[in-house]
Enzyme design. Sequence first.
Site, short mmCIF file in Angstrom:
data_model
loop_
_atom_site.label_atom_id
_atom_site.label_comp_id
_atom_site.label_asym_id
_atom_site.label_seq_id
_atom_site.Cartn_x
_atom_site.Cartn_y
_atom_site.Cartn_z
N LYS A 155 38.10 48.28 76.45
CA LYS A 155 37.25 49.04 75.54
C LYS A 155 38.11 49.70 74.46
O LYS A 155 39.23 50.15 74.74
CB LYS A 155 36.49 50.12 76.34
CG LYS A 155 35.45 50.88 75.52
CD LYS A 155 34.66 51.85 76.42
CE LYS A 155 33.62 52.62 75.65
NZ LYS A 155 32.85 53.55 76.51
N SER A 207 27.82 53.42 76.23
CA SER A 207 28.64 53.04 75.10
C SER A 207 29.56 51.86 75.34
O SER A 207 30.01 51.23 74.39
CB SER A 207 29.46 54.24 74.65
OG SER A 207 30.42 54.57 75.64
N SER A 218 28.10 55.49 80.54
CA SER A 218 28.57 54.48 79.60
C SER A 218 29.16 53.21 80.21
O SER A 218 29.37 52.23 79.51
CB SER A 218 29.59 55.09 78.64
OG SER A 218 28.93 55.82 77.64
#
Lengths: 154, 493
Positions: free
Chosen positions: B79, B154, B178
């Site tokens: 990420k 997210s 997330s």
Amino acid sequence: MTIQEKLLTYIEENTGIELTESLAEDVTLRLNMILDLIGYSEGTAETAAESKKAVNVAETGIDDDLIKYLEELSRLSLTPEEEERAKDDLTKILGYIDMLNEIDTTDVEDMSHPFPYTNNFREDEVKPSTDRELILKNAPQQKDGCFKVPTTVE
Amino acid sequence: MSLNKKTALEIGQMIKNKEISSVEATKEMLDNIRAKDEKVNAYVTVLADEAIAQAEEVQAKIEKGDVTSPLAGVPMAIKDNICTRDILTTCGSHMLYNFKPPYNATVSDKLAKNGAVVLGKLNMDEFAMGGSTETSYFGPTGNPWDITRVPGGSSGGSAAAVAARECTYALGSDTGGSIRQPCSFCGVSGIKPTYGAVSRYGLVAFASSLDQIGPVGRDIKDCAEVLTMISGHDPKDSTSIKRAAFDFSGCFDGDLKGMKIGIPVNYFGKGLDEDVKKPVLEAAETLKKLGAEIEEFTMDIVDYAVPTYYVLACAEASSNLSRYDGIKYGYRRKDCEDLMEVYYTSRNEGFGMEVKRRIMLGSFVLSSGYYDAYYKKGLQIRGLIKKSFDEAFEKYDMILSPVAPTTAYKIGENSSDPLKMYLGDIYTVSINLAGIPAVSIPCGFGKNGMPVGLQLIGNVFDEPKLVRAAYAFQKTTDFHTKMPEMVQEGGNK
């Protein structure tokens, strides 16, 4: 907005009654009579509003002054359109957050961290730090091994 | 050879058995990225040449016996809020559009030490603030199951990339759901570890008392292996807990006898889609058949988790994001007359609207006159939430719930209504507030064909129990092996 104007808007918004000019005059007249009776003046009202601001914001919403203040605290300068949207969104969000007041938290302790937590100190050893050149690689502007900014002292 | 049906651990084993080399596996993943990512947009940065070079290096080390990790040589992705030395780390923000960290996050170092091959950096909501990956400066990510829908967020890039087989596993981060919610939306598995289990050093801070890095994978076994690799004490993170890395070796026998699972009935009331409710309750039945005892109970305080979360997370964010000043790194507005103008204009142009909204909300709840009514109140209710979890874990080994109230919605459907978006976090945020672990695993599909996730919530450091239950579930079900059409089409070469 004067208190008279506020009352008129309040009536229109909350009752759906459209106030004609004569009706509005009538309401204002009656309000003035009440205000006279209790010795009200705009000045004293403002000081009272200031001190009550903290508890009432969920009901009154975020006004122009408060949004400007939040921009200043956050070092942001929104466009007028963004300001309107932010006012609207934040008012809605705070109205929702207000439900926390349903819970009695007298004598409840704060919990800022998931666990009882003491600082974890490292041994105080001298170790090489990151190279200056490496750090400066990301600087938007640099000069003589330093971060460069616009003139701050004349 | 198509690796589409293989787990990361299976690919790791194939590399060890010399059925395939790390370079071949990496090239196949890069081919998948080339074929699909124009549509999916899971990646912000693809490291095509670097990954192949790294794979060659790792392959040599494996052959010499220098790297022995079960995932050595297996290609994965990270990420984009986790620092990778000299590799763009944007946080999905214009503010960090050009930021190349001069150092590695601790987890990045641990991946390298274990011979991971990094394919690239994955898209996300800006500064991890959002549940749909629509707020990224680099455009929204699409859900591989239906490209017109969001992948969740997210960590939407992480879940979408694993679902589209654009990597074998990924790292995500979870501040309020997330990792878990995108896993639910994309039909993959993920773990939000106990707070302090994985070092946050080098994770770009959003809300420091809530953030945790965790794995996203094709199944829970992959996730457990990755968690073993990245967990453990780190002197560079003062909130990292002094404890050895996890050991999940005894968790894979599929036995759930004697395990007590509680179902909070108020998690299944108004606001929960029938499409989600049905498979989640069926999953409870499955666990029961496997030997677990299931019991319903109430946990009313969690109804207050979302407002508590937004007060505290935004407060911490407003403080953490004050570091972005346009001076030391990241975006700076050119031609400013004075320092104040640099701050104001760089921040205003560098941050997107959702980030600004949260910074202002955070500034508000921390400001003089409002602090007690909002921030302090939030901290107190956080304590009450933690207490009610403590009480639940006196009775149960774990808690079972949905991950999100709906399946993946259409891109743009909720993006204009922040409050509606926040309410989507209703089943996940309390876990972060309490600092406890939870897993998200696929448990079915909605009528729209979109995946549904199951959440299992455990007590502090009870990850092994969660992995045991999730593994037993995946051993008897096949939801986690289903693949989106776009993968099946591309998989028959």
